[in-house]
Design a protein around this motif. Sequence first.
Motif, PDB file in Angstrom:
ATOM      1  N   ILE A  14      51.922  13.827 -18.097  1.00 48.50           N
ATOM      2  CA  ILE A  14      51.134  13.636 -19.390  1.00 48.50           C
ATOM      3  C   ILE A  14      49.924  12.960 -19.244  1.00 48.50           C
ATOM      4  O   ILE A  14      50.198  11.724 -18.563  1.00 48.50           O
ATOM      5  CB  ILE A  14      52.232  12.627 -19.975  1.00 48.50           C
ATOM      6  CG1 ILE A  14      53.729  12.953 -19.965  1.00 48.50           C
ATOM      7  CG2 ILE A  14      51.750  12.578 -21.599  1.00 48.50           C
ATOM      8  CD1 ILE A  14      53.796  14.742 -20.558  1.00 48.50           C
ATOM      9  N   GLY A  15      48.786  13.214 -19.655  1.00 48.39           N
ATOM     10  CA  GLY A  15      47.743  12.393 -19.680  1.00 48.39           C
ATOM     11  C   GLY A  15      47.574  11.700 -21.132  1.00 48.39           C
ATOM     12  O   GLY A  15      47.463  12.193 -22.182  1.00 48.39           O
ATOM     13  N   ASN A  16      48.010  10.632 -20.615  1.00 49.81           N
ATOM     14  CA  ASN A  16      48.439   9.338 -21.679  1.00 49.81           C
ATOM     15  C   ASN A  16      47.412   8.383 -21.839  1.00 49.81           C
ATOM     16  O   ASN A  16      47.345   7.580 -20.966  1.00 49.81           O
ATOM     17  CB  ASN A  16      49.759   8.872 -21.329  1.00 49.81           C
ATOM     18  CG  ASN A  16      50.365   7.870 -22.270  1.00 49.81           C
ATOM     19  OD1 ASN A  16      50.272   8.095 -23.532  1.00 49.81           O
ATOM     20  ND2 ASN A  16      50.569   6.695 -21.680  1.00 49.81           N
ATOM     21  N   GLU A  17      46.541   8.434 -23.058  1.00 50.56           N
ATOM     22  CA  GLU A  17      45.598   7.415 -23.322  1.00 50.56           C
ATOM     23  C   GLU A  17      46.100   5.841 -23.133  1.00 50.56           C
ATOM     24  O   GLU A  17      45.227   5.267 -22.771  1.00 50.56           O
ATOM     25  CB  GLU A  17      44.823   7.604 -24.696  1.00 50.56           C
ATOM     26  CG  GLU A  17      43.990   8.695 -24.819  1.00 50.56           C
ATOM     27  CD  GLU A  17      44.631   9.899 -25.571  1.00 50.56           C
ATOM     28  OE1 GLU A  17      43.945  10.309 -26.505  1.00 50.56           O
ATOM     29  OE2 GLU A  17      45.700  10.530 -25.051  1.00 50.56           O
ATOM     30  N   VAL A  18      47.135   5.602 -23.664  1.00 53.43           N
ATOM     31  CA  VAL A  18      47.525   4.171 -23.839  1.00 53.43           C
ATOM     32  C   VAL A  18      48.782   3.860 -23.376  1.00 53.43           C
ATOM     33  O   VAL A  18      49.633   4.864 -23.198  1.00 53.43           O
ATOM     34  CB  VAL A  18      47.549   3.644 -25.391  1.00 53.43           C
ATOM     35  CG1 VAL A  18      46.047   3.670 -26.015  1.00 53.43           C
ATOM     36  CG2 VAL A  18      48.261   4.650 -26.310  1.00 53.43           C
ATOM     37  N   MET A  19      49.142   2.730 -22.786  1.00 54.31           N
ATOM     38  CA  MET A  19      50.178   2.400 -22.135  1.00 54.31           C
ATOM     39  C   MET A  19      51.628   2.938 -22.950  1.00 54.31           C
ATOM     40  O   MET A  19      51.832   2.489 -23.902  1.00 54.31           O
ATOM     41  CB  MET A  19      50.481   1.041 -21.398  1.00 54.31           C
ATOM     42  CG  MET A  19      51.345   1.035 -20.302  1.00 54.31           C
ATOM     43  SD  MET A  19      51.089  -0.506 -19.199  1.00 54.31           S
ATOM     44  CE  MET A  19      52.020  -1.614 -20.035  1.00 54.31           C
ATOM     45  N   PHE A  20      52.570   3.532 -22.326  1.00 54.57           N
ATOM     46  CA  PHE A  20      53.805   4.047 -22.732  1.00 54.57           C
ATOM     47  C   PHE A  20      54.876   2.778 -22.734  1.00 54.57           C
ATOM     48  O   PHE A  20      55.702   3.084 -23.301  1.00 54.57           O
ATOM     49  CB  PHE A  20      54.202   5.385 -22.054  1.00 54.57           C
ATOM     50  CG  PHE A  20      55.268   6.138 -22.782  1.00 54.57           C
ATOM     51  CD1 PHE A  20      54.860   6.958 -23.860  1.00 54.57           C
ATOM     52  CD2 PHE A  20      56.508   6.077 -22.558  1.00 54.57           C
ATOM     53  CE1 PHE A  20      55.868   7.501 -24.719  1.00 54.57           C
ATOM     54  CE2 PHE A  20      57.693   6.731 -23.014  1.00 54.57           C
ATOM     55  CZ  PHE A  20      57.263   7.601 -24.458  1.00 54.57           C
ATOM     56  N   ALA A  21      55.220   2.151 -21.267  1.00 53.73           N
ATOM     57  CA  ALA A  21      56.010   1.346 -21.002  1.00 53.73           C
ATOM     58  C   ALA A  21      55.728   0.288 -22.035  1.00 53.73           C
ATOM     59  O   ALA A  21      54.860  -0.380 -22.520  1.00 53.73           O
ATOM     60  CB  ALA A  21      55.882   0.854 -19.815  1.00 53.73           C
ATOM     61  N   PRO A  22      56.951  -0.301 -22.489  1.00 54.98           N
ATOM     62  CA  PRO A  22      56.914  -1.417 -23.321  1.00 54.98           C
ATOM     63  C   PRO A  22      56.361  -2.720 -22.560  1.00 54.98           C
ATOM     64  O   PRO A  22      56.377  -2.877 -21.308  1.00 54.98           O
ATOM     65  CB  PRO A  22      58.464  -1.894 -23.659  1.00 54.98           C
ATOM     66  CG  PRO A  22      59.262  -0.724 -23.616  1.00 54.98           C
ATOM     67  CD  PRO A  22      58.391  -0.011 -22.285  1.00 54.98           C
ATOM     68  N   MET A  23      55.626  -3.741 -23.374  1.00 53.23           N
ATOM     69  CA  MET A  23      54.923  -4.937 -22.884  1.00 53.23           C
ATOM     70  C   MET A  23      55.404  -5.781 -23.874  1.00 53.23           C
ATOM     71  O   MET A  23      54.461  -6.181 -24.599  1.00 53.23           O
ATOM     72  CB  MET A  23      53.611  -4.704 -22.435  1.00 53.23           C
ATOM     73  CG  MET A  23      52.975  -6.027 -21.946  1.00 53.23           C
ATOM     74  SD  MET A  23      50.921  -5.803 -21.521  1.00 53.23           S
ATOM     75  CE  MET A  23      50.332  -5.530 -22.928  1.00 53.23           C
TER      76      MET A  23
END
Length: 542
Positions: free
Chosen positions: A353-362
């Motif tokens: 997945i080319g993903n612009e913004v972080m997926f994992a929770p912060m």
Amino acid sequence: MNRRTFLVGSAATLAAGRTATALAQDENPGAPAPAGEDGPAPVFCHSVASGDPLPTAVIIWTRVTPSPDAAPGSGLGEPTDVRWEVLADDDSNTIVASGDLRTSPEQDHTVKVDVKGLQPDTRYRYRFHALGQTSREGRTRTAPAPGAPNDHARIAVCCCANYEAGFFRGYREMADREDIDYVLHLGDYTYEYPTGGYPGPFQETVRTVAPPNRTTTLTDYRIRQGHYHLDPDLADMRASKPLISVWDDHEFADNNWRDGATGNTIQPGDDYQAMKAQAMQAYQEWMPIRELPLQRTVRWGSLMDIIIPDLRSFRDKQLQMGTWDPKQSMLGGEQFTWFSNELRNSEATWRVIGNEVMFAPMTIPLTMDPNIQAWLTDKLGLPPQGIPYNTDQWDGYQAERQRILDQLAEDGKGNTVFLTGDIHSSWANSLLARGSSGDTVATEFVSPSICAASPFDTIAKKRELAEPVRQAIRAAERTLCQADYWVKWVDLEHHGYLLVDFTRDRALAEWRHVDNAQSPDTPFYTNFAFQTFPGRPGVYYL
């Protein structure tokens, strides 16, 4: 005058409407005059590029400068005939495809060709001719054929190149490496700030961008693109590797969404939709991409499908910190359906997945007790996966993120890798089935910025603060990994890029960092490396 000085200087020259000769003599009196008012115009001074490779096609790109006054965004210069050629990448100089077209100020004198009829998984050279001059030769390659049993691909992943904050050292190393198949650029390719509006570490501006004002018009966006593309490191990277790109927010305005922007660059009275349309036009002209919208899947034989959503054009407005809405959408309904189907239908070894913004929770966890967590969510309306620090990333769209995690958990393939940008730091995350709990269902590797301000840069406002801030940053990294245990490693200081090596058996991620992006010659090194495996998602030490 060396090549870097001339090309970087040429950006200011063309943006200001001055000739290359005049600027060269300003910077180095007595030096031989480059092409300009004393000779032919430097027709191909913005280099060449290629991108969006398919098994039998690839985009090739250049820009012509037919006269010294035909600067990017000027609207000046005559329509110009251009011949393009694609050659076999060997000593034969065999031309395998060619053609002619005309460009004009209407396209900002950019040239883009979708070259078809090529062979799968094949390297090529290409070049352009106009006004008696020939461009440099670029190198590109096509993707493997659908389902081809290819066993290896190496991707350079990058994002966030703020011209005034530092040099584009990451692009330089990508250009020099022969083992990179293509570059995946995840946005913030340019920045919209005025000169001095977004400095680098210690609040220093390393070099000056054009135009000097905040970009808000088609002319501004074209000038900014042209200025960037005279950088020699960026020019060499684009000429040496095919580029697969998607925008993020700073191509338009900070923290933008479908109908506006909530960041620090939008101003009262701005016509956001007009700005967005004009920024999109300039991006379309200057990037080696096929068409808008940008969401697409690039299939690399049977090894991997690279699924690239557009996380800016369809998203809902960002919520305030501490709030959440289960209807909040990052993808928009139609794009979510497309994205879900691409995941479901992929039969490749890897789904990337080319993903612009972080997926994992912060996030700030509400509690470690699931019963109390459910009560807080139900009775008080708190976000189920904790209170987010940053609602511009997937933390602000928790319900939709959970739908994706549910699908990944249900299909059980365990072969999904998110390659992420935006956050100006380096992360290795195991993605859990319920966001912050449950089994691991996917993996996320986050690229640092090319040179846009890292958390360290933002805090260290003076050079004498560097060491105490560095110690505080190290402590913050440890705290993040302890509080959000799915975060396996984080670096909040360094710049560079991410190198990911995909094979049938594993994906190996290396963070290629520099210690000083303010230097044009700072060396690269591998700061850390992790791996993941098909069917065994999550982050593993080597």
